[in-house]
Design an enzyme around this catalytic site. Structure first.
Site, short mmCIF file in Angstrom:
data_model
loop_
_atom_site.label_atom_id
_atom_site.label_comp_id
_atom_site.label_asym_id
_atom_site.label_seq_id
_atom_site.Cartn_x
_atom_site.Cartn_y
_atom_site.Cartn_z
N ARG A 64 0.82 -1.22 0.00
CA ARG A 64 0.00 0.00 0.00
C ARG A 64 0.85 1.27 0.00
NH1 ARG A 64 -2.91 -3.90 2.79
NH2 ARG A 64 -1.85 -3.39 4.72
N GLU A 101 6.24 -11.51 15.35
CA GLU A 101 5.80 -12.13 16.61
C GLU A 101 6.30 -13.58 16.67
OE1 GLU A 101 1.65 -11.62 17.16
OE2 GLU A 101 1.67 -12.56 19.15
P1 AMP Z 1 4.23 -3.35 11.44
O1 AMP Z 1 5.52 -3.89 10.86
O2 AMP Z 1 3.75 -4.14 12.60
O3 AMP Z 1 4.35 -1.87 11.74
O4 AMP Z 1 3.12 -3.56 10.33
C1 AMP Z 1 3.05 -2.65 9.29
C2 AMP Z 1 2.54 -3.27 8.00
O5 AMP Z 1 1.45 -4.17 8.23
C3 AMP Z 1 2.05 -2.17 7.10
O6 AMP Z 1 2.50 -2.42 5.78
C4 AMP Z 1 0.54 -2.22 7.24
O7 AMP Z 1 -0.05 -1.96 6.00
C5 AMP Z 1 0.22 -3.61 7.76
N1 AMP Z 1 -0.70 -3.60 8.92
C6 AMP Z 1 -0.41 -3.92 10.21
N2 AMP Z 1 -1.49 -3.83 11.01
C7 AMP Z 1 -2.51 -3.44 10.22
C8 AMP Z 1 -3.90 -3.14 10.43
N3 AMP Z 1 -4.48 -3.24 11.65
N4 AMP Z 1 -4.64 -2.74 9.38
C9 AMP Z 1 -4.09 -2.63 8.14
N5 AMP Z 1 -2.80 -2.90 7.87
C10 AMP Z 1 -2.02 -3.29 8.88
#
Ligand code: AMP
Length: 177
Positions: A64, A101
């Site tokens: 995205r 995780e």
């Molecule tokens: P993180 O590495 O945990 O910060 O996860 C970020 C990535 O996961 C991004 O590319 C987001 O698009 C996706 N992502 C994580 N949690 C969500 C959520 N609740 N809704 C939509 N996309 C998420």
């Protein structure tokens, strides 16, 4: 400069309960993208903010981040660079692992993505920061190939997951929940 209607922007993002698994509230930005007012105002806001940053490239995180990043790159008249999950980019890549995780994941970028100039000024962009793992690895990756990540930008930050902690670059989140 026009002020961004953050409430309207937040309302344009749809919540999907229990996707992709139970207990997750997925922030669905497809409803923002097909709302021309919300998408247009967001892009105008980003262009206003970043036009004075003297950027050389926008780097977007799969997938995205590609949408917002490439739209912003054409507005600013600069190049766009995709940061992808392992095994997707066809040319020689540099990679960075990060912990999940359970287990680990890896992001990659083309070795020549930011050109020959050392220290190209890069803005990193994605739709959302949750734990920050993907974005931190991506920011580190930009440094690994000799460019400088001057800021990391997210449409939405899930603040309760504290992705901001120990983040390696300045961070700008348009919306916070
Ligand atoms: P993180 O590495 O945990 O910060 O996860 C970020 C990535 O996961 C991004 O590319 C987001 O698009 C996706 N992502 C994580 N949690 C969500 C959520 N609740 N809704 C939509 N996309 C998420």
């Amino acid at each position: 400069m026009k002020t961004l209607d953050k409430e309207a922007l937040l309302k344009s993002i749809r919540d999907i309960l229990d996707f992709p698994k139970r207990g997750i509230i997925f922030k669905d930005i497809t409803t923002l993208l097909n709302n021309p007012l919300a998408f247009g105002d967001l892009m105008e806001h980003l262009e206003d903010r970043y036009k004075s940053y003297d950027l050389d490239f926008i780097a977007g995180i799969e997938s995205r981040g590609f949408i917002f990043g490439s739209a912003l790159a054409t507005r600013l008249g600069i190049g766009f660079v995709p940061i992808r999950k392992k095994g997707k980019l066809p040319f020689t890549t540099v990679s960075e692992k990060y912990a999940l995780e359970y287990g680990e994941d890896e992001v990659e970028v083309h070795i020549d993505a930011f050109g020959d100039k050392k220290g190209s000024r890069v803005l990193l962009i994605d739709d959302l920061i949750a734990t920050g793992g993907t974005a931190k690895a991506s920011a580190n990756l930009i440094g690994k190939v000799g460019a400088t990540c001057v800021e990391s930008c997210f449409v939405l930050e899930l603040t309760f997951l504290n992705g901001k902690a120990n983040f390696p670059t300045p961070l700008y989140s348009i919306l916070e929940i």
